[in-house]
Write a protein that holds these residues in place. Sequence first.
Motif, PDB file in Angstrom:
ATOM      1  N   GLY A 263       0.818  -1.217   0.000  1.00  0.00           N
ATOM      2  CA  GLY A 263       0.000   0.000   0.000  1.00  0.00           C
ATOM      3  C   GLY A 263       0.846   1.258   0.000  1.00  0.00           C
ATOM      4  O   GLY A 263       0.620   2.184  -0.794  1.00  0.00           O
ATOM      5  N   ILE A 264       1.844   1.284   0.864  1.00  0.00           N
ATOM      6  CA  ILE A 264       2.692   2.484   0.977  1.00  0.00           C
ATOM      7  C   ILE A 264       3.538   2.671  -0.287  1.00  0.00           C
ATOM      8  O   ILE A 264       3.737   3.801  -0.746  1.00  0.00           O
ATOM      9  N   ALA A 265       4.013   1.561  -0.861  1.00  0.00           N
ATOM     10  CA  ALA A 265       4.867   1.657  -2.062  1.00  0.00           C
ATOM     11  C   ALA A 265       4.135   2.363  -3.203  1.00  0.00           C
ATOM     12  O   ALA A 265       4.737   3.151  -3.954  1.00  0.00           O
ATOM     13  N   LYS A 266       2.831   2.090  -3.293  1.00  0.00           N
ATOM     14  CA  LYS A 266       2.047   2.747  -4.370  1.00  0.00           C
ATOM     15  C   LYS A 266       2.070   4.265  -4.226  1.00  0.00           C
ATOM     16  O   LYS A 266       2.043   4.990  -5.222  1.00  0.00           O
ATOM     17  N   THR A 267       2.086   4.743  -2.991  1.00  0.00           N
ATOM     18  CA  THR A 267       1.946   6.194  -2.786  1.00  0.00           C
ATOM     19  C   THR A 267       3.142   6.986  -3.336  1.00  0.00           C
ATOM     20  O   THR A 267       3.004   8.161  -3.646  1.00  0.00           O
ATOM     21  N   PHE A 268       4.308   6.337  -3.446  1.00  0.00           N
ATOM     22  CA  PHE A 268       5.454   7.048  -4.026  1.00  0.00           C
ATOM     23  C   PHE A 268       5.187   7.368  -5.497  1.00  0.00           C
ATOM     24  O   PHE A 268       5.502   8.456  -5.988  1.00  0.00           O
ATOM     25  N   PHE A 269       4.579   6.406  -6.184  1.00  0.00           N
ATOM     26  CA  PHE A 269       4.219   6.637  -7.597  1.00  0.00           C
ATOM     27  C   PHE A 269       3.128   7.723  -7.685  1.00  0.00           C
ATOM     28  O   PHE A 269       3.203   8.626  -8.505  1.00  0.00           O
ATOM     29  N   PHE A 270       2.145   7.602  -6.787  1.00  0.00           N
ATOM     30  CA  PHE A 270       1.044   8.576  -6.810  1.00  0.00           C
ATOM     31  C   PHE A 270       1.559   9.990  -6.516  1.00  0.00           C
ATOM     32  O   PHE A 270       1.087  10.971  -7.103  1.00  0.00           O
ATOM     33  N   ALA A 271       2.528  10.084  -5.615  1.00  0.00           N
ATOM     34  CA  ALA A 271       3.090  11.405  -5.265  1.00  0.00           C
ATOM     35  C   ALA A 271       3.733  12.051  -6.496  1.00  0.00           C
ATOM     36  O   ALA A 271       3.552  13.247  -6.748  1.00  0.00           O
ATOM     37  N   ILE A 272       4.445  11.226  -7.256  1.00  0.00           N
ATOM     38  CA  ILE A 272       5.090  11.753  -8.479  1.00  0.00           C
ATOM     39  C   ILE A 272       4.020  12.189  -9.473  1.00  0.00           C
ATOM     40  O   ILE A 272       4.124  13.264 -10.081  1.00  0.00           O
ATOM     41  N   PHE A 273       2.966  11.383  -9.612  1.00  0.00           N
ATOM     42  CA  PHE A 273       1.897  11.739 -10.562  1.00  0.00           C
ATOM     43  C   PHE A 273       1.230  13.063 -10.159  1.00  0.00           C
ATOM     44  O   PHE A 273       1.017  13.931 -11.001  1.00  0.00           O
ATOM     45  N   ILE A 274       0.912  13.204  -8.872  1.00  0.00           N
ATOM     46  CA  ILE A 274       0.219  14.425  -8.423  1.00  0.00           C
ATOM     47  C   ILE A 274       1.136  15.644  -8.589  1.00  0.00           C
ATOM     48  O   ILE A 274       0.752  16.653  -9.182  1.00  0.00           O
ATOM     49  N   GLY A 275       2.354  15.517  -8.083  1.00  0.00           N
ATOM     50  CA  GLY A 275       3.286  16.662  -8.080  1.00  0.00           C
ATOM     51  C   GLY A 275       3.663  17.119  -9.474  1.00  0.00           C
ATOM     52  O   GLY A 275       3.537  18.309  -9.805  1.00  0.00           O
ATOM     53  N   LEU A 276       4.096  16.186 -10.285  1.00  0.00           N
ATOM     54  CA  LEU A 276       4.572  16.589 -11.615  1.00  0.00           C
ATOM     55  C   LEU A 276       3.431  17.033 -12.528  1.00  0.00           C
ATOM     56  O   LEU A 276       3.593  17.948 -13.333  1.00  0.00           O
ATOM     57  N   THR A 277       2.268  16.369 -12.392  1.00  0.00           N
ATOM     58  CA  THR A 277       1.125  16.774 -13.228  1.00  0.00           C
ATOM     59  C   THR A 277       0.732  18.209 -12.884  1.00  0.00           C
ATOM     60  O   THR A 277       0.517  19.038 -13.789  1.00  0.00           O
ATOM     61  N   ALA A 278       0.652  18.512 -11.599  1.00  0.00           N
ATOM     62  CA  ALA A 278       0.268  19.868 -11.185  1.00  0.00           C
ATOM     63  C   ALA A 278       1.305  20.892 -11.646  1.00  0.00           C
ATOM     64  O   ALA A 278       0.952  21.959 -12.173  1.00  0.00           O
ATOM     65  N   CYS A 279       2.584  20.559 -11.468  1.00  0.00           N
ATOM     66  CA  CYS A 279       3.643  21.504 -11.892  1.00  0.00           C
ATOM     67  C   CYS A 279       3.623  21.682 -13.404  1.00  0.00           C
ATOM     68  O   CYS A 279       3.760  22.810 -13.907  1.00  0.00           O
TER      69      CYS A 279
END
Lengths: 261, 248
Positions: free
Chosen positions: A200-216
């Motif tokens: 579960g936690i491992a997935k969040t690293f990918f999600f963090a990149i998706f949220i951060g980079l998409t927004a930027c």
Amino acid sequence: MQPFVASISHIFIEMFFFIGSFSRLLQKSFKESMTRPFYFGLFVEQMYSIGIKSAPLVAVCAMSTGMVITIQFGFGLEKYGGKPYAPNMMALSMVRELGPVFTSLMMAGRVGAGIASEIGSMKVTQQIDAIRALGTSPIKKIVIPRLLALLVSLPLLTVLANTLGILSGLAVAALELGLDPIYTFQKTLIMITVKDYTVGIAKTFFFAIFIGLTACHYGMSVSEGTRGVGIATTKSVVASSILIVISDFVLTKLFWIVEKW
Amino acid sequence: MTNKELIRVQNYKKSFGDKTVHRGVSFSLYKGECLGLIGGSGSGKSVILRSLIGLEKPDEGEIIFQSQNIAALPENDLLEVRKKIAYVFQGGALFDSLSVYENLAYPLREHTKLAENEIAQKITSLLAEFGLQGNEHVMPAELSGGMQKRVGLARAIIMNPDVVLYDEPTAGLDPYNTIRIQEMILELKKKGVTSILVTHDMPTATAVCDRMALLVKGKIVFEGNLTEIKNDEDDPVFRFVNGKEVSK
């Protein structure tokens, strides 16, 4: 037929453009994060606004999810005599899926929208140009602190969501389903393995990149004044939510293959 | 002003989509002078100015500064160029999350090893020079347009650049603030700062510029000093100043 084909091709072109820009931003961010100067102060600032300020929203969402899932499982399984298993199923769903995905979707809405609109406004008012004109890098000043803050805070918020979700679910199991609280608590603790948590936690690293980079990416691409800021914010939330949901399936499948192997 | 060429723009071409903005712009900037780049709205004056510090890349052509072609430099190498060429944005472009003090401290903290008390000293004296004393802790949103432009100008010159690029520094200002900005530009010129002024404001241009370059339909149609502008219907600058169509 022709407008339909045109709009489909437009969607594909935009999608390929997004993938290209996203990859380029990821590569630049990685490269620039390895070189001096490092802006630790900006990272701490972002940890506060992205991580700490999101905690109440994540907590409420997780508690509600834990309670609802327990009730659904409890009453749904009652007719098959499976009520005692409801807390276990809730806990497992929480740590493997609902905790990481719901927390990430909350963050895509709250933080992703915030980042896209903030950067978009900076672009419109030439503040991004000013960062460059003053001999500094917008990637270092804007993208990297936000991305790092997300990479650290999203897993931590997911841990918070899992804990609160499970505790709330157990409380509902005791109060609404009439299950013995100490017995269900012990059973749940035994049931969830470190592997479940890690997946579960491992997935969040990918999600963090998706949220951060998409927004930027969308924030930096604003070109139509204040109207563009609104469009970029909407696009950012939509794109990162889609990425989270689709990649969740791929990552889940991948992690199961790894686990079985 | 000397004859030493500081920046040379050669055969600059730039298009945005189907729209060709520059069709081969060439001009030079000499050490110590103030060059006025004038032209109608949408003629691409600001685009050229932005290109001089690499905020825009030309499709073709060269921008030579200190023997290197800025147009061909990668972003990382441009960071060094930007310490020597300062840009004054039309709206000030102040960081709205930082106070006036923090805005001014930004380049000093990034590029110098000055102690915090030296930074404070420098900022206090610069703010006094620009008539902004007492505004250190004010946020940009609380300043008037004229004050924002003055802070933007102060931030641009705090690192003592070789060249200052002014993008419409007096646009939208009242006569008092316009005169203050003119005085500041002249003061910097006295200190030997070379500059390019992009403007529509002809009184300011004539007050501070040594030479003018008129940009029309993607080309420089006039480049020369103020005495060369003829009181003649055929002279492009005369026509531009008097609101007549300039065609070439």
